[in-house]
Write a protein that holds these residues in place. Structure first.
Motif, PDB file in Angstrom:
ATOM      1  N   SER A   1       7.709  -2.657  49.775  1.00 10.43           N
ATOM      2  CA  SER A   1       8.106  -2.253  50.914  1.00 10.43           C
ATOM      3  C   SER A   1       9.480  -1.974  50.787  1.00 10.43           C
ATOM      4  CB  SER A   1       7.763  -3.313  51.980  1.00 10.43           C
ATOM      5  OG  SER A   1       8.433  -4.500  51.833  1.00 10.43           O
ATOM      6  N   GLN A   2       9.732  -0.965  51.780  1.00 11.15           N
ATOM      7  CA  GLN A   2      11.388  -0.613  51.861  1.00 11.15           C
ATOM      8  C   GLN A   2      12.130  -1.176  53.090  1.00 11.15           C
ATOM      9  OE1 GLN A   2      13.062   1.997  50.194  1.00 11.15           O
ATOM     10  NE2 GLN A   2      14.739   0.821  51.514  1.00 11.15           N
ATOM     11  N   PRO A   3      13.105  -2.136  52.979  1.00 10.47           N
ATOM     12  CA  PRO A   3      13.517  -2.685  53.988  1.00 10.47           C
ATOM     13  C   PRO A   3      14.492  -1.727  54.488  1.00 10.47           C
ATOM     14  CG  PRO A   3      14.329  -3.507  51.688  1.00 10.47           C
ATOM     15  CD  PRO A   3      13.195  -2.576  51.513  1.00 10.47           C
ATOM     16  N   LEU A   4      14.559  -1.860  55.894  1.00  9.10           N
ATOM     17  CA  LEU A   4      15.704  -1.218  56.722  1.00  9.10           C
ATOM     18  C   LEU A   4      17.149  -1.955  56.770  1.00  9.10           C
ATOM     19  CD1 LEU A   4      13.732   0.333  59.445  1.00  9.10           C
ATOM     20  CD2 LEU A   4      14.253   1.670  57.401  1.00  9.10           C
ATOM     21  N   SER A   5      18.185  -1.237  57.001  1.00  5.36           N
ATOM     22  CA  SER A   5      19.487  -1.955  57.009  1.00  5.36           C
ATOM     23  C   SER A   5      19.344  -3.089  58.179  1.00  5.36           C
ATOM     24  CB  SER A   5      20.416  -1.088  57.500  1.00  5.36           C
ATOM     25  OG  SER A   5      20.295  -0.528  58.445  1.00  5.36           O
ATOM     26  N   ASN A   6      18.578  -2.981  59.084  1.00  3.88           N
ATOM     27  CA  ASN A   6      18.523  -3.750  60.185  1.00  3.88           C
ATOM     28  C   ASN A   6      17.442  -5.225  59.982  1.00  3.88           C
ATOM     29  OD1 ASN A   6      16.185  -2.591  60.568  1.00  3.88           O
ATOM     30  ND2 ASN A   6      16.623  -2.033  62.614  1.00  3.88           N
ATOM     31  N   GLY A   7      17.132  -5.273  58.922  1.00  5.71           N
ATOM     32  CA  GLY A   7      16.082  -6.219  58.609  1.00  5.71           C
ATOM     33  C   GLY A   7      14.710  -6.010  58.871  1.00  5.71           C
ATOM     34  N   ALA A   8      14.506  -4.697  59.495  1.00  3.78           N
ATOM     35  CA  ALA A   8      13.043  -4.393  59.892  1.00  3.78           C
ATOM     36  C   ALA A   8      12.277  -3.691  58.587  1.00  3.78           C
ATOM     37  CB  ALA A   8      12.888  -3.344  60.852  1.00  3.78           C
ATOM     38  N   ASP A   9      11.054  -3.364  58.904  1.00  4.86           N
ATOM     39  CA  ASP A   9      10.408  -2.884  57.735  1.00  4.86           C
ATOM     40  C   ASP A   9       9.760  -1.616  57.859  1.00  4.86           C
ATOM     41  OD1 ASP A   9       8.446  -2.440  55.524  1.00  4.86           O
ATOM     42  OD2 ASP A   9       7.651  -4.545  55.679  1.00  4.86           O
ATOM     43  N   ALA A  10      10.351  -0.621  57.034  1.00  6.74           N
ATOM     44  CA  ALA A  10       9.954   0.702  57.134  1.00  6.74           C
ATOM     45  C   ALA A  10       8.573   1.074  57.005  1.00  6.74           C
ATOM     46  CB  ALA A  10      10.654   1.657  56.275  1.00  6.74           C
ATOM     47  N   GLY A  11       7.636   0.292  56.311  1.00  7.06           N
ATOM     48  CA  GLY A  11       6.285   0.280  55.973  1.00  7.06           C
ATOM     49  C   GLY A  11       5.975   1.527  55.109  1.00  7.06           C
TER      50      GLY A  11
ATOM     51  N   THR B   1       6.203   3.297  51.055  1.00  9.31           N
ATOM     52  CA  THR B   1       5.999   2.527  49.549  1.00  9.31           C
ATOM     53  C   THR B   1       6.928   3.334  48.432  1.00  9.31           C
ATOM     54  OG1 THR B   1       3.429   2.950  49.733  1.00  9.31           O
ATOM     55  CG2 THR B   1       4.324   2.852  47.631  1.00  9.31           C
ATOM     56  N   VAL B   2       7.416   2.293  47.865  1.00  6.40           N
ATOM     57  CA  VAL B   2       8.357   2.734  46.868  1.00  6.40           C
ATOM     58  C   VAL B   2       7.729   2.566  45.367  1.00  6.40           C
ATOM     59  CG1 VAL B   2      10.670   1.903  45.710  1.00  6.40           C
ATOM     60  CG2 VAL B   2      10.100   1.545  48.309  1.00  6.40           C
ATOM     61  N   THR B   3       7.960   3.682  44.598  1.00  2.63           N
ATOM     62  CA  THR B   3       7.346   3.881  43.413  1.00  2.63           C
ATOM     63  C   THR B   3       8.374   3.128  42.370  1.00  2.63           C
ATOM     64  OG1 THR B   3       6.581   5.934  43.688  1.00  2.63           O
ATOM     65  CG2 THR B   3       6.774   5.180  41.414  1.00  2.63           C
ATOM     66  N   THR B   4       7.878   2.144  41.467  1.00  2.00           N
ATOM     67  CA  THR B   4       9.037   1.324  40.533  1.00  2.00           C
ATOM     68  C   THR B   4       8.636   1.983  39.073  1.00  2.00           C
ATOM     69  OG1 THR B   4       7.178  -0.298  40.063  1.00  2.00           O
ATOM     70  CG2 THR B   4       8.708  -0.491  41.839  1.00  2.00           C
ATOM     71  N   SER B   5       9.720   1.521  38.442  1.00  2.00           N
ATOM     72  CA  SER B   5       9.597   2.048  37.066  1.00  2.00           C
ATOM     73  C   SER B   5       9.570   0.612  36.086  1.00  2.00           C
ATOM     74  CB  SER B   5      10.769   2.655  36.630  1.00  2.00           C
ATOM     75  OG  SER B   5      10.978   3.024  35.181  1.00  2.00           O
ATOM     76  N   GLN B   6       8.396   0.548  35.559  1.00  2.00           N
ATOM     77  CA  GLN B   6       8.078  -0.632  34.644  1.00  2.00           C
ATOM     78  C   GLN B   6       8.534  -0.253  33.100  1.00  2.00           C
ATOM     79  OE1 GLN B   6       3.925  -1.906  35.355  1.00  2.00           O
ATOM     80  NE2 GLN B   6       4.660  -3.269  37.165  1.00  2.00           N
ATOM     81  N   GLN B   7       9.293  -1.115  32.543  1.00  2.00           N
ATOM     82  CA  GLN B   7       9.699  -0.784  30.971  1.00  2.00           C
ATOM     83  C   GLN B   7       9.219  -1.892  30.198  1.00  2.00           C
ATOM     84  OE1 GLN B   7      14.208  -0.557  31.528  1.00  2.00           O
ATOM     85  NE2 GLN B   7      13.821   1.523  32.468  1.00  2.00           N
TER      86      GLN B   7
END
Length: 275
Positions: free
Chosen positions: A2-12, A14-20
């Motif tokens: 999940s993508q956290p916002l600066s105020n601690g809330a949750d933007a809901g 999806t973040v794509t990650t890079s697995q190595q």
């Protein structure tokens, strides 16, 4: 992730990650201890003579377990959720894996593969088996046979140590942690697989019943204040038929998930995932 916002809330989002991968990985080392007992019925009475009970206890400890250092873990460590970065230093190793775009949003954070120190699990498996030829209790010679087989499993502990310097954390009875294996996020404390069989001649009919116990959210293990809901227990049923036409030919048919039971879903931080 999940993508956290600066105020601690949750933007809901999806973040794509890079697995190595990691060419410097060492082989995992496991210590496995098991002890068990098998009891067969000493009775000659037809209803009791076909009973077999097996009980097996196990304890497995894996050192140097291979797994990905996930973005969720890196976020926890970078922002001192696990106490590893009390100064909130941006040069912290985990912080360095959290890449951001020009707007400050997570952008392809890195998830490297490591020997993540280890994990430990312990529990027991109880097997109950009962068979009966119906002719032995007064039915006709062609009345057939019945049987019940059940395997009940209890996972007492499923402890994961993310890093060699970190503590072992027990995830038994939870779902959502994929630190060791992205395909085994769920670790119910109780589960069972039972089959009810009736056969006559070359034909067998089997009803299968799979039970998976309730699970809490793995998020709450690392962050108790998160109070993320878990999932309830679920039951699945399958129906199978077999006809042994000849010594070398056999026909089978089955209906999986007979009641069309959908898998339970559980909320995570900003999303709803299938468990």
């Amino acid at each position: 992730v999940s993508q956290p916002l600066s105020n601690g809330a949750d933007a809901g989002t999806t973040v794509t990650t890079s697995q190595q991968g990691n060419p410097n990985l060492d082989a995992e080392i496991a210590d496995t201890y098991t002890v068990g007992v098998v009891l067969q019925s000493p009775f000659s009475q037809p209803l009791l003579s076909g009973v077999t009970i097996a009980l097996d206890f196990y304890r497995i400890a894996v050192k140097g377990a291979i797994g990905y250092m996930t973005t969720s873990v890196n976020l926890q460590s970078c922002y001192n959720g696990d106490g590893s970065n009390p100064s909130y230093s941006p040069s912290n190793y985990n912080c360095g894996l959290l890449h951001r775009d020009a707007n400050g949003n997570l952008s392809f954070p890195t998830e490297p593969e490591f020997n993540l120190s280890g994990y430990r699990t312990a529990g027991f498996d109880l097997t109950l088996d009962w068979k009966l030829n119906l002719a032995r209790i007064g039915f006709g010679p062609e009345s057939g046979r019945v049987g019940i087989n059940s395997v009940i499993s209890r996972t007492s502990t499923y402890e994961i140590q993310n890093l060699a310097s970190g503590p072992f954390v027990n995830f038994a009875g939870t779902t959502g942690n994929t630190q060791i294996d992205t395909f085994t996020a769920s670790h119910p404390k109780w589960k069972a697989a039972t089959t009810f069989n009736y056969g006559v001649g070359p034909v067998d009919l089997t009803l299968g019943w799979q039970y998976i116990g309730k699970m809490g959210s793995a998020t709450n293990v690392l962050t108790p204040s998160a109070n993320v809901a878990g999932v309830g227990a679920v039951n699945y049923f399958d129906l199978m038929a077999r006809w042994k036409y000849s010594k070398n030919i056999e026909f089978r048919a089955s209906v999986q998930n007979l009641t069309d039971r959908a898998p339970p879903t559980g909320p995570t931080a900003g999303a709803t995932d299938v468990v």
